[in-house]
Design a protein around this motif. Structure first.
Motif, PDB file in Angstrom:
ATOM      1  N   PRO A  96       0.830  -1.203   0.000  1.00 19.80           N
ATOM      2  CA  PRO A  96       0.000   0.000   0.000  1.00 19.80           C
ATOM      3  C   PRO A  96       0.866   1.254   0.000  1.00 19.80           C
ATOM      4  O   PRO A  96       1.921   1.300   0.619  1.00 19.80           O
ATOM      5  N   LYS A  97       0.406   2.253  -0.712  1.00 23.34           N
ATOM      6  CA  LYS A  97       1.169   3.491  -0.817  1.00 23.34           C
ATOM      7  C   LYS A  97       1.027   4.323   0.456  1.00 23.34           C
ATOM      8  O   LYS A  97       1.977   4.943   0.893  1.00 23.34           O
ATOM      9  N   GLU A  98      -0.168   4.355   1.017  1.00 26.35           N
ATOM     10  CA  GLU A  98      -0.404   5.108   2.238  1.00 26.35           C
ATOM     11  C   GLU A  98      -1.113   4.206   3.241  1.00 26.35           C
ATOM     12  O   GLU A  98      -2.333   4.163   3.290  1.00 26.35           O
ATOM     13  N   PRO A  99      -0.358   3.483   4.031  1.00 27.58           N
ATOM     14  CA  PRO A  99      -1.008   2.549   4.949  1.00 27.58           C
ATOM     15  C   PRO A  99      -1.875   3.249   5.995  1.00 27.58           C
ATOM     16  O   PRO A  99      -2.910   2.740   6.389  1.00 27.58           O
ATOM     17  N   LEU A 100      -1.462   4.435   6.443  1.00 22.72           N
ATOM     18  CA  LEU A 100      -2.272   5.138   7.428  1.00 22.72           C
ATOM     19  C   LEU A 100      -3.592   5.601   6.830  1.00 22.72           C
ATOM     20  O   LEU A 100      -4.626   5.593   7.505  1.00 22.72           O
ATOM     21  N   ALA A 101      -3.565   5.980   5.556  1.00 19.91           N
ATOM     22  CA  ALA A 101      -4.797   6.409   4.907  1.00 19.91           C
ATOM     23  C   ALA A 101      -5.742   5.228   4.736  1.00 19.91           C
ATOM     24  O   ALA A 101      -6.958   5.364   4.875  1.00 19.91           O
ATOM     25  N   GLU A 102      -5.196   4.055   4.451  1.00 27.78           N
ATOM     26  CA  GLU A 102      -6.048   2.882   4.298  1.00 27.78           C
ATOM     27  C   GLU A 102      -6.661   2.458   5.622  1.00 27.78           C
ATOM     28  O   GLU A 102      -7.765   1.943   5.663  1.00 27.78           O
ATOM     29  N   LEU A 103      -5.936   2.673   6.712  1.00 27.39           N
ATOM     30  CA  LEU A 103      -6.467   2.330   8.024  1.00 27.39           C
ATOM     31  C   LEU A 103      -7.420   3.399   8.550  1.00 27.39           C
ATOM     32  O   LEU A 103      -8.097   3.186   9.537  1.00 27.39           O
ATOM     33  N   GLY A 104      -7.457   4.541   7.894  1.00 27.57           N
ATOM     34  CA  GLY A 104      -8.319   5.618   8.349  1.00 27.57           C
ATOM     35  C   GLY A 104      -7.639   6.526   9.353  1.00 27.57           C
ATOM     36  O   GLY A 104      -8.271   7.360   9.971  1.00 27.57           O
ATOM     37  N   VAL A 105      -6.337   6.355   9.526  1.00 19.79           N
ATOM     38  CA  VAL A 105      -5.578   7.204  10.447  1.00 19.79           C
ATOM     39  C   VAL A 105      -4.677   8.080   9.596  1.00 19.79           C
ATOM     40  O   VAL A 105      -3.841   7.579   8.867  1.00 19.79           O
ATOM     41  N   GLN A 106      -4.850   9.381   9.716  1.00 15.46           N
ATOM     42  CA  GLN A 106      -4.034  10.298   8.938  1.00 15.46           C
ATOM     43  C   GLN A 106      -3.429  11.323   9.868  1.00 15.46           C
ATOM     44  O   GLN A 106      -3.973  11.586  10.937  1.00 15.46           O
ATOM     45  N   PRO A 107      -2.300  11.902   9.480  1.00 10.12           N
ATOM     46  CA  PRO A 107      -1.734  12.957  10.317  1.00 10.12           C
ATOM     47  C   PRO A 107      -2.693  14.135  10.404  1.00 10.12           C
ATOM     48  O   PRO A 107      -3.486  14.389   9.496  1.00 10.12           O
ATOM     49  N   ALA A 108      -2.615  14.852  11.505  1.00 11.28           N
ATOM     50  CA  ALA A 108      -3.514  15.992  11.715  1.00 11.28           C
ATOM     51  C   ALA A 108      -3.191  17.084  10.710  1.00 11.28           C
ATOM     52  O   ALA A 108      -2.029  17.429  10.503  1.00 11.28           O
ATOM     53  N   PRO A 109      -4.187  17.642  10.074  1.00 14.06           N
ATOM     54  CA  PRO A 109      -3.934  18.732   9.125  1.00 14.06           C
ATOM     55  C   PRO A 109      -3.542  20.005   9.878  1.00 14.06           C
ATOM     56  O   PRO A 109      -3.708  20.110  11.091  1.00 14.06           O
ATOM     57  N   GLU A 110      -3.022  20.950   9.147  1.00 13.39           N
ATOM     58  CA  GLU A 110      -2.663  22.234   9.760  1.00 13.39           C
ATOM     59  C   GLU A 110      -3.929  22.874  10.311  1.00 13.39           C
ATOM     60  O   GLU A 110      -5.017  22.697   9.756  1.00 13.39           O
ATOM     61  N   PRO A 111      -3.808  23.621  11.401  1.00 11.73           N
ATOM     62  CA  PRO A 111      -5.012  24.235  11.968  1.00 11.73           C
ATOM     63  C   PRO A 111      -5.657  25.181  10.967  1.00 11.73           C
ATOM     64  O   PRO A 111      -4.984  25.946  10.281  1.00 11.73           O
ATOM     65  N   ALA A 112      -6.946  25.100  10.892  1.00 11.88           N
ATOM     66  CA  ALA A 112      -7.694  25.934   9.950  1.00 11.88           C
ATOM     67  C   ALA A 112      -7.710  27.377  10.451  1.00 11.88           C
ATOM     68  O   ALA A 112      -7.702  27.623  11.652  1.00 11.88           O
ATOM     69  N   PRO A 113      -7.740  28.324   9.542  1.00 15.67           N
ATOM     70  CA  PRO A 113      -7.805  29.723   9.964  1.00 15.67           C
ATOM     71  C   PRO A 113      -9.148  30.001  10.650  1.00 15.67           C
ATOM     72  O   PRO A 113     -10.141  29.331  10.400  1.00 15.67           O
ATOM     73  N   VAL A 114      -9.150  30.989  11.515  1.00 16.07           N
ATOM     74  CA  VAL A 114     -10.362  31.333  12.253  1.00 16.07           C
ATOM     75  C   VAL A 114     -11.346  32.001  11.307  1.00 16.07           C
ATOM     76  O   VAL A 114     -11.001  32.930  10.578  1.00 16.07           O
ATOM     77  N   VAL A 115     -12.550  31.509  11.308  1.00 16.81           N
ATOM     78  CA  VAL A 115     -13.593  32.084  10.464  1.00 16.81           C
ATOM     79  C   VAL A 115     -14.062  33.377  11.116  1.00 16.81           C
ATOM     80  O   VAL A 115     -14.309  33.405  12.323  1.00 16.81           O
ATOM     81  N   PRO A 116     -14.194  34.480  10.349  1.00 18.22           N
ATOM     82  CA  PRO A 116     -14.585  35.762  10.958  1.00 18.22           C
ATOM     83  C   PRO A 116     -15.931  35.683  11.689  1.00 18.22           C
ATOM     84  O   PRO A 116     -16.141  36.386  12.659  1.00 18.22           O
ATOM     85  N   ASP A 117     -16.814  34.828  11.233  1.00 19.54           N
ATOM     86  CA  ASP A 117     -18.111  34.733  11.901  1.00 19.54           C
ATOM     87  C   ASP A 117     -17.976  34.157  13.307  1.00 19.54           C
ATOM     88  O   ASP A 117     -18.843  34.365  14.148  1.00 19.54           O
ATOM     89  N   LEU A 118     -16.889  33.451  13.562  1.00 20.44           N
ATOM     90  CA  LEU A 118     -16.724  32.825  14.859  1.00 20.44           C
ATOM     91  C   LEU A 118     -15.958  33.687  15.852  1.00 20.44           C
ATOM     92  O   LEU A 118     -15.770  33.303  16.994  1.00 20.44           O
ATOM     93  N   LEU A 119     -15.495  34.868  15.422  1.00 18.41           N
ATOM     94  CA  LEU A 119     -14.822  35.781  16.340  1.00 18.41           C
ATOM     95  C   LEU A 119     -15.843  36.358  17.310  1.00 18.41           C
ATOM     96  O   LEU A 119     -17.010  36.534  16.973  1.00 18.41           O
ATOM     97  N   PRO A 120     -15.436  36.686  18.545  1.00 10.87           N
ATOM     98  CA  PRO A 120     -16.397  37.257  19.493  1.00 10.87           C
ATOM     99  C   PRO A 120     -16.873  38.631  19.036  1.00 10.87           C
ATOM    100  O   PRO A 120     -16.188  39.363  18.328  1.00 10.87           O
ATOM    101  N   ASP A 121     -18.049  38.972  19.453  1.00 10.42           N
ATOM    102  CA  ASP A 121     -18.660  40.254  19.107  1.00 10.42           C
ATOM    103  C   ASP A 121     -17.873  41.378  19.779  1.00 10.42           C
ATOM    104  O   ASP A 121     -17.647  41.345  20.988  1.00 10.42           O
ATOM    105  N   PRO A 122     -17.417  42.395  19.020  1.00 14.34           N
ATOM    106  CA  PRO A 122     -16.641  43.479  19.639  1.00 14.34           C
ATOM    107  C   PRO A 122     -17.464  44.290  20.630  1.00 14.34           C
ATOM    108  O   PRO A 122     -16.922  44.947  21.512  1.00 14.34           O
ATOM    109  N   ASN A 123     -18.777  44.289  20.531  1.00 17.01           N
ATOM    110  CA  ASN A 123     -19.600  45.047  21.463  1.00 17.01           C
ATOM    111  C   ASN A 123     -19.636  44.412  22.848  1.00 17.01           C
ATOM    112  O   ASN A 123     -20.097  45.034  23.802  1.00 17.01           O
TER     113      ASN A 123
END
Length: 103
Positions: free
Chosen positions: A62-89
């Motif tokens: 297999p080329k990617e044994p971890l992918a076949e097992l369903g275990v993959q390295p953690a991806p880079e953290p996703a950027p913060v979505v502006p809608d999820l930032l706290p309200d400035p008020n």
């Protein structure tokens, strides 16, 4: 005909003994029926299916044994979505009414 107390006690013991023997025979018979029924049910079910290994699949590694097992390295953290930032008020005091801006 008057029976002696000793004879009555003997007959009572025989009755109790025969009742006990009949109870044991009944329990053994019921257990035998249950066991026979379980054996009949087990033989009527098909045997479990066992997966076979394909000879061609094992030849290529297999080329990617971890992918076949369903275990993959953690991806880079996703950027913060502006809608999820706290309200400035929320940082402003909320116990007073907001006064309109003066011109």
């Amino acid at each position: 005909m008057a029976e002696s107390p000793r004879r009555q006690e003997g007959l009572q013991r025989v009755q109790i003994g025969l009742t006990g023997v009949a109870g044991v025979i009944l329990l053994v018979g019921l257990a035998n029926i249950v066991i026979d029924k379980a054996r009949v049910d087990d033989s009527s079910t098909p045997p479990p299916v066992v997966a076979t290994i394909d000879a061609n699949a094992s030849a290529t590694a297999p080329k990617e044994p971890l992918a076949e097992l369903g275990v993959q390295p953690a991806p880079e953290p996703a950027p913060v979505v502006p809608d999820l930032l706290p309200d400035p008020n929320l940082a402003k005091p909320m116990d007073r009414e907001v006064q309109p801006a003066q011109r």
